[in-house]
Design an enzyme around this catalytic site. Structure first.
Site: not given
Ligand code: DX5
Ligand code: ZN
Length: 219
Positions: A37, A144, A39, A35, A70, A177, A10, A68, A139
């Site tokens: 993310d 976040g 947000m 990946h 969010m 994730d 990620s 992903h 999740m």
């Molecule tokens: C959180 C994200 C994840 C995040 C995971 O909202 O969706 O993809 O980057 O991070 P780690 O692996 O550090 O828990």
């Molecule tokens: Zn993610």
């Protein structure tokens, strides 16, 4: 035959001042997908990046872009992410009332469609859309932020989801994730996930190659 285990670092945990170098580095270190993310400060209490960042990175690596989202609303932005280079687009089941429509839209753009579900969301949330889904993104932390502790109560849910996907007869990947580490990965894989999204445990490691390798199951 079970799906091959894939590792998706990620980018959220990468050095944001060197995103291109970081993406290239994890690809060379053996990552299967990248990946990404996204947000919006509304659906989740944090902001990250949008399609312009995908577009800028796309020419520099070959890995599939596993996006992903969010964000809510999500439908107005799906085409922009498809055009920017997303290969897979996952939307949250909790992000709006029209999950089925969002998945139809993703598929109409020729992209793999994913549904993400928060820790408090039951597995049944995906039951009526399995025919449209290529990826279920479980999740395993609250979305976040990176660097949070894995939530153990997601393991029984992963087992139920694996039964549901097996019964569907379709090839559906189940991704975990959040909080994926060398310590939690074996339990997550044993429960039925076949794709591990890992931020901190890859980008926070001194060397990305060994960090990725250690998440894969021993052969
Ligand atoms: C959180 C994200 C994840 C995040 C995971 O909202 O969706 O993809 O980057 O991070 P780690 O692996 O550090 O828990
Ligand atoms: Zn993610």
């Amino acid at each position: 035959m079970p799906n091959r285990v894939l590792i998706a670092p990620s980018l959220l945990a990468a050095d944001f001042g060197r995103l291109r170098e970081e993406a290239i580095a994890v690809e060379q270190a053996g990552a299967d997908w990248l990946h990404l993310d996204v947000m919006d400060g509304h659906f989740v209490p944090n902001l990250s990046f949008g399609p312009a960042v995908l577009k800028a990175l796309r020419p520099h690596v070959k890995m599939a872009f596993d996006v992903h989202l969010m964000i809510a609303p999500v439908d107005p932005y799906i085409a922009a992410f498809a055009e920017a280079g997303a290969d897979h687009i996952s939307v949250h089941a909790e992000a709006g009332p029209h999950l089925h429509r969002s998945l139809q839209l993703i598929r109409s753009l020729g992209k793999s469609a994913g549904v993400a579900i928060n820790p408090a969301t039951p597995p049944e949330a995906v039951g009526q859309v399995l025919d449209l889904v290529d990826i279920i993104l479980v999740m395993t932390v609250n979305p976040g932020f990176g660097g949070q502790a894995f939530i153990e109560s997601t393991l029984p849910k992963i087992r139920v989801l694996r039964q549901m996907t097996d019964a569907s007869g379709r090839k559906i990947r189940i991704n975990a994730d959040g909080g994926v580490t060398a310590e939690t990965a074996p339990r997550i894989l044993a429960a039925g996930c076949d794709t591990l999204v890992a931020g901190t445990s890859v980008f926070g490691a001194p060397q990305y190659g060994p960090a990725i390798a250690t998440l894969r199951p021993a052969v």
